[in-house]
Motif scaffolding. Structure first.
Motif, mmCIF file in Angstrom:
data_model
loop_
_atom_site.group_PDB
_atom_site.id
_atom_site.type_symbol
_atom_site.label_atom_id
_atom_site.label_comp_id
_atom_site.label_asym_id
_atom_site.label_seq_id
_atom_site.Cartn_x
_atom_site.Cartn_y
_atom_site.Cartn_z
ATOM 1 N N GLY A 207 0.738 -0.977 -0.241
ATOM 2 C CA GLY A 207 -0.074 0.570 -0.288
ATOM 3 C C GLY A 207 1.036 1.245 0.137
ATOM 4 N N SER A 208 0.169 2.181 -0.375
ATOM 5 C CA SER A 208 1.142 3.873 0.398
ATOM 6 C C SER A 208 0.656 4.493 1.071
ATOM 7 C CB SER A 208 0.115 4.712 -1.488
ATOM 8 O OG SER A 208 -0.879 4.647 -0.950
ATOM 9 N N ARG A 209 0.733 4.609 2.300
ATOM 10 C CA ARG A 209 0.340 4.592 3.324
ATOM 11 C C ARG A 209 1.991 5.383 3.964
ATOM 12 N NH1 ARG A 209 -3.576 6.591 6.284
ATOM 13 N NH2 ARG A 209 -4.793 5.085 5.424
ATOM 14 N N MET A 210 1.552 6.803 4.359
ATOM 15 C CA MET A 210 2.875 7.740 4.308
ATOM 16 C C MET A 210 2.435 7.871 6.029
ATOM 17 S SD MET A 210 4.504 10.775 3.001
ATOM 18 C CE MET A 210 2.685 12.152 4.073
ATOM 19 N N THR A 211 3.599 7.829 7.217
ATOM 20 C CA THR A 211 3.275 7.877 7.947
ATOM 21 C C THR A 211 4.858 8.550 8.468
ATOM 22 O OG1 THR A 211 3.095 7.401 10.691
ATOM 23 C CG2 THR A 211 4.536 6.504 9.337
ATOM 24 N N GLY A 212 6.114 10.043 9.477
ATOM 25 C CA GLY A 212 6.411 10.674 9.233
ATOM 26 C C GLY A 212 7.026 10.839 10.669
ATOM 27 N N CYS A 213 7.778 11.832 10.951
ATOM 28 C CA CYS A 213 7.669 12.319 12.805
ATOM 29 C C CYS A 213 8.590 14.040 12.054
ATOM 30 C CB CYS A 213 8.056 12.211 13.532
ATOM 31 S SG CYS A 213 9.564 11.505 13.972
ATOM 32 N N VAL A 214 8.592 15.214 12.954
ATOM 33 C CA VAL A 214 10.266 15.751 12.490
ATOM 34 C C VAL A 214 9.850 16.447 13.800
ATOM 35 C CG1 VAL A 214 9.927 18.546 12.102
ATOM 36 C CG2 VAL A 214 8.792 17.041 10.195
ATOM 37 N N GLY A 215 11.383 16.438 14.452
ATOM 38 C CA GLY A 215 12.281 16.820 14.757
ATOM 39 C C GLY A 215 12.423 18.472 15.436
ATOM 40 N N ALA A 216 12.630 18.866 16.123
ATOM 41 C CA ALA A 216 13.759 20.509 16.604
ATOM 42 C C ALA A 216 13.864 20.392 17.588
ATOM 43 C CB ALA A 216 12.328 21.114 16.150
ATOM 44 N N VAL A 217 15.486 21.126 17.952
ATOM 45 C CA VAL A 217 16.118 21.687 18.782
ATOM 46 C C VAL A 217 16.469 23.003 19.493
ATOM 47 C CG1 VAL A 217 18.924 21.595 19.206
ATOM 48 C CG2 VAL A 217 17.170 19.455 18.371
ATOM 49 N N GLY A 218 16.440 23.693 20.614
ATOM 50 C CA GLY A 218 16.034 24.468 20.767
ATOM 51 C C GLY A 218 17.027 24.827 21.798
ATOM 52 N N ILE A 219 16.856 26.563 22.010
ATOM 53 C CA ILE A 219 18.149 26.665 22.888
ATOM 54 C C ILE A 219 17.168 27.880 23.848
ATOM 55 C CG2 ILE A 219 20.055 28.232 23.981
ATOM 56 C CD1 ILE A 219 20.778 26.695 20.952
ATOM 57 N N ALA A 220 17.004 28.214 25.274
ATOM 58 C CA ALA A 220 17.076 28.660 26.137
ATOM 59 C C ALA A 220 17.341 28.833 27.159
ATOM 60 C CB ALA A 220 15.432 28.108 26.540
ATOM 61 N N ASP A 221 16.986 30.559 27.982
ATOM 62 C CA ASP A 221 17.830 30.998 29.455
ATOM 63 C C ASP A 221 16.672 30.826 30.503
ATOM 64 O OD1 ASP A 221 20.765 32.175 28.464
ATOM 65 O OD2 ASP A 221 18.882 33.289 27.264
#
Length: 443
Positions: A207-221
């Motif tokens: 089949g053609s089902r799609m799945t996935g994710c996106v991650g992120a990195v951040g910096i804070a004070d």
């Protein structure tokens, strides 16, 4: 179609191997009509052989303690009571850590200290029903993961992507998905730096089902985590037009024009303005209205902070995009139980106007919608002067025709299911400890 799963079910029913192979051949041909019957049968027999071989494997590493509760039955991923309970099992499996914000706090992202800064990491999965709309999937999951960094008071500095497509999926899906990510990446000046591309289940999922994710990195004070919410605070909320959930509701319910309303960067722009303002250090908590809608987020915030959160409904409807609200009303979808992708800010009453001014300088409307009091860690809703419990339902608001049907399906006793799920969580924790002990002994 998971042909490995089909084979396991066939064999476990006591059907002989060749009959299972013949049945599987027909299923393969239904999905791949261009292959020969001979190829399909050879493939089917190979799958049967692999499944039979794998059934012989049994050890602590290979087997797991089942809960005998399915993901659908328990509502995992459906942003309701079952989903929240399942997520509460992770802290006991993962254990304690030196994280500044760990999994036990059930916040939008995690945080650790490094080089005098807080390093924020988070990941969001794409909406499962946007498989056939890869650009929308990429756009909305990227915006979602960046929201989770911003609401921790952090500046996002990098994005990463993971995409899986079924064996019969068109290769172009991974490109369109990436284009959706890249729009947000370039517009916000946050680079997409790495990723992974795979097939779902390798050769075993057709089949053609799609799945996935996106991650992120951040910096804070300065962190704006949920634990900082305290009695006496007031709660502010921006307008919201929704993201992947609202886009999905629009597509599958016959409101395609509403999809365009979800294509905006208003939330991210408002957060950027707050990060650049000295008002940021006066903000206690930020979060986004996503997990089961305001019902779910108010409940989780209250439980995490150990305070009572009171939401006043008077201004809420005015903070939902009019076209989105019109669709939700027409479809009889509870707007308080669905992801609106609005920004929630918790701050002291004397700082509320300053926060509102910064947010509204970006063209985004923000209003006061509630307050925090001493209490047992619960949420209340005030409507027409009457205060009632404000709790998540078993699942988030049913926002597609299929979800409305699923919501009518009776499920097993919830308390009994919770006990079985908790036991499975305990078993996973115990396995972790056994393997760790063996590794340490071998050193």
């Amino acid at each position: 179609m998971d042909i490995e799963e089909l084979t396991r079910r066939c064999l476990s029913a006591g059907t002989d191997e060749e009959t299972c192979a013949l049945h599987l051949r027909d299923q393969i041909l239904s999905m791949k009509p261009d292959v020969s019957s001979e190829y399909a049968l050879s493939m089917a027999r190979a799958v049967v052989e692999e499944v039979q071989n794998s059934n012989l494997a049994e050890s602590d590493l290979i087997t797991y303690t089942k809960a005998d509760v399915t993901m659908g039955e328990f509502g995992v991923g459906s942003r309701g009571a079952g989903d929240f309970f399942a997520h509460r099992q992770f802290p006991k499996i993962i254990g304690g850590s030196d994280a500044s914000v760990g999994v036990d706090e059930m916040d939008d992202a995690g945080a650790v200290e490094g080089a005098g800064k807080y390093i924020i990491t988070t990941v969001d999965g794409m909406h499962s029903r946007l498989s056939d709309y890869p650009f929308l999937a990429g756009f909305h999951v990227t915006r979602a993961t960046l929201r989770d960094v911003y609401v921790m008071g952090a500046k996002p500095v990098a994005l990463l992507s993971d995409i899986h497509v079924g064996d019969d999926g068109d290769v172009a899906k991974i490109f369109d998905y990436t284009a959706g990510i890249a729009v947000v990446s370039e517009a916000m000046g946050i680079p997409l730096v790495t990723g992974s591309t795979l097939r779902i289940g390798g050769d075993m999922v057709l089949g053609s089902r799609m799945t996935g994710c996106v991650g992120a990195v951040g910096i804070a004070d300065h962190l704006t985590a949920r634990t900082a919410t305290e009695p006496g605070d007031c709660i502010l909320m921006t307008t919201g037009a929704g993201g992947g959930t609202i886009a999905t509701a629009a597509i599958y319910s016959g409101f395609p024009d509403v999809v365009q309303r979800t294509i905006n960067l208003s939330f991210l722009r408002a957060c950027e303005a707050l990060l650049k303002s000295d008002v940021l250090t006066r903000i206690h908590t930020m979060t986004d209205v996503t997990n089961g809608g305001l019902r779910g987020d108010a409940y989780e915030m209250a439980e995490t902070a150990g305070c009572r959160i009171v939401i006043e409904e008077e201004e809420l409807r005015s903070l939902v995009d009019p076209e989105v609200l019109s669709m939700l009303d027409a479809l009889e979808i509870d707007y308080l139980g669905v992801s609106l992708d609005a920004l929630l800010v918790v701050t002291r009453p004397e700082d509320a106007d300053a926060v509102i001014d910064v947010v509204q300088s970006t063209g985004v409307t923000m209003k006061k919608i509630g307050y925090v009091t001493e209490g047992p860690g619960d949420a209340k809703l005030v409507t027409g002067g009457e205060m009632t419990d404000f709790i998540p339902r078993f699942r988030e608001s049913a926002y597609t025709p299929v979800k409305k049907v699923v919501d009518t399906t009776p499920h097993d006793d919830f308390e009994a299911m919770k006990k079985r799920v908790a036991r499975a969580g305990d078993a996973a924790r115990d396995k972790k400890e056994r393997v760790l002990a063996a590794l340490r002994q071998a050193e």
